[in-house]
Enzyme design. Sequence first.
Site, PDB file in Angstrom:
ATOM      1  N   ARG A  13       0.782  -1.285   0.056  1.00  0.00           N
ATOM      2  CA  ARG A  13       0.092  -0.050  -0.151  1.00  0.00           C
ATOM      3  C   ARG A  13       0.932   1.212   0.063  1.00  0.00           C
ATOM      4  O   ARG A  13       0.359   2.297  -0.348  1.00  0.00           O
ATOM      5  CB  ARG A  13      -1.200  -0.003   1.090  1.00  0.00           C
ATOM      6  CG  ARG A  13      -1.690   1.269   1.575  1.00  0.00           C
ATOM      7  CD  ARG A  13      -2.848   1.771   0.513  1.00  0.00           C
ATOM      8  NE  ARG A  13      -3.515   2.791   0.807  1.00  0.00           N
ATOM      9  CZ  ARG A  13      -2.985   4.149   0.810  1.00  0.00           C
ATOM     10  NH1 ARG A  13      -1.601   4.266   0.482  1.00  0.00           N
ATOM     11  NH2 ARG A  13      -3.779   5.076   0.994  1.00  0.00           N
ATOM     12  N   LYS A  14       1.967   0.903   0.579  1.00  0.00           N
ATOM     13  CA  LYS A  14       2.987   2.311   0.723  1.00  0.00           C
ATOM     14  C   LYS A  14       2.306   3.616   1.555  1.00  0.00           C
ATOM     15  O   LYS A  14       2.110   4.650   0.884  1.00  0.00           O
ATOM     16  CB  LYS A  14       3.504   2.631  -0.591  1.00  0.00           C
ATOM     17  CG  LYS A  14       3.982   1.543  -1.712  1.00  0.00           C
ATOM     18  CD  LYS A  14       4.920   1.924  -2.859  1.00  0.00           C
ATOM     19  CE  LYS A  14       5.420   1.075  -3.631  1.00  0.00           C
ATOM     20  NZ  LYS A  14       4.688   0.052  -3.947  1.00  0.00           N
ATOM     21  N   PHE A  15       2.156   3.255   2.433  1.00  0.00           N
ATOM     22  CA  PHE A  15       1.444   4.243   3.248  1.00  0.00           C
ATOM     23  C   PHE A  15       2.407   5.334   3.465  1.00  0.00           C
ATOM     24  O   PHE A  15       3.437   4.988   3.816  1.00  0.00           O
ATOM     25  CB  PHE A  15       1.157   3.785   4.889  1.00  0.00           C
ATOM     26  CG  PHE A  15      -0.065   2.564   4.907  1.00  0.00           C
ATOM     27  CD1 PHE A  15      -1.338   3.024   4.798  1.00  0.00           C
ATOM     28  CD2 PHE A  15       0.341   1.303   4.685  1.00  0.00           C
ATOM     29  CE1 PHE A  15      -2.509   2.138   4.767  1.00  0.00           C
ATOM     30  CE2 PHE A  15      -0.780   0.610   4.656  1.00  0.00           C
ATOM     31  CZ  PHE A  15      -2.091   0.796   4.715  1.00  0.00           C
TER      32      PHE A  15
END
Length: 471
Positions: free
Chosen positions: A304-306
């Site tokens: 998700r690459k928060f």
Amino acid sequence: MKEQLKELAIELYEIDAVKFGDFVTKVGLKTPVYVDLRVIISYPKILKKISKTLWGLAEDDKVVQICGVPYTALPIASVISAESDIPMVIRRKEAKAYGTKKLIEGSFKQGDTCVIIEDVVTSGSSILETVRDLKNEGLKVTEALVIMDREQGGRKNIENSGIKMQSLYTLTQLMGYLLEAKKVTAETVERVTEYLKESRAPVKTFEDESAPNRLKLDFAERSKVAKNPLAAKLLNLMSQKETTLCLAADLTSADEIIDLTERAGPHIAVLKIHVDIIEDFDQTFIQRLKHLSSKHKFFIMEDRKFGDIGNTVSLQYGKGVYKIAEWADLITAHPVPGPGLLDGLKKAQKHVSEDRGVFLITEMSSKGALTGENYVKECLALSKDSDIVTGHVCQSNVFSDPGLIQLTPGVKLAKTSDNLGQQYNTPEAVVNAGADLAVVGRGITESLDKLSSILKYKNQLWAAYKNRISS
Ligand code: 5BU
């Protein structure tokens, strides 16, 4: 020697290599003294003199290589090398941008002893980074010769790593010589002395260089020192299943992902998805995936690459349509927001009973990625004491902690690229550049015989890992 040092101190002062006033350092701290030895390349006589005097400090007469720390010390190291007839190696500072390009230039043999040449030592981290890379290439470093010790903790850091440090001057000695020569006033000396008393030794941001070499340890051993419980489980799983393959199932149909996972499940350590590209997502997809993950024993990663403030990432991770925290064993995050990001993710994990882990994106595989050396250091500092960080997503061996895992994307059987900036390296090259887990996407999803591709990647990666820990 004392007379020589005094004369040299005056010359350095006169060419503005040492200045007094109000300056701000690279890391934003105020300092009344600024040492900039870059100027000496414009004064060849001084360069020659300082190189000769510095080399006079060397104790280890078995040294067969000289290495200057980039960039200021490189001309000094070159002069010493040419005068002493001892060959020189260079550590590339920018190698990370090229992923797997070699870090040490020059020809050398395994076990060669090497002396380090540096201009100014503050925290010692530049020397320690150089030592780490030299050691990884099989060179032995015994001593470091330094022109100026700023007396701010660097000597201790370096000596703690088993390297003897010798310096031409400490800042205090330099001030003494300049005062004697009436180049500075007693008041300036006092200001510098006060500053030295107050300025704390900067904390080293790189990993503990004296830690055992991550690249040489096997996964089972490393699992014992992992702070994040999921990192320990993943290291054990990789060891037992004999696979370091992370399959990137970047497909847009739930059925297609499930179909691929059914075949890949027995051979992978992690299945990585991007849940927001699935066009027919619903919770039954998650149930089917969870079923396969417990049947075939692999972990699920949501890439998700928060990358937002703590409160927002906490909501994005735990709530919404996807409720990622409920099913993703692992996630990825961009550390750019700082420590609040990890606090936010941890908060969302509190509602889940299973172990969870976060991979921090420290370097990217894409051409022109903005993840420079300082950013990498900051990212490593974030994971240092965290129990939720499983490892770093990176392209090169930037950390030594054996309890953390290096996840490397951009892997294909041949060194190629796509037309949107993705850059690929071979399984063997990424493992040698430190990858513990390797991400393969289109190398598998676009192949005609998927199972045979999965096995090919799995076997090549595992062979490279076995080779890495045994060589
Ligand atoms: P590929 O098909 O092997 O190029 O897919 C690579 C995957 O890894 C894809 O899901 C990317 O989103 C992911 N990735 C990457 O390629 N490079 C990076 O630096 C990071 C993630 Br972080």
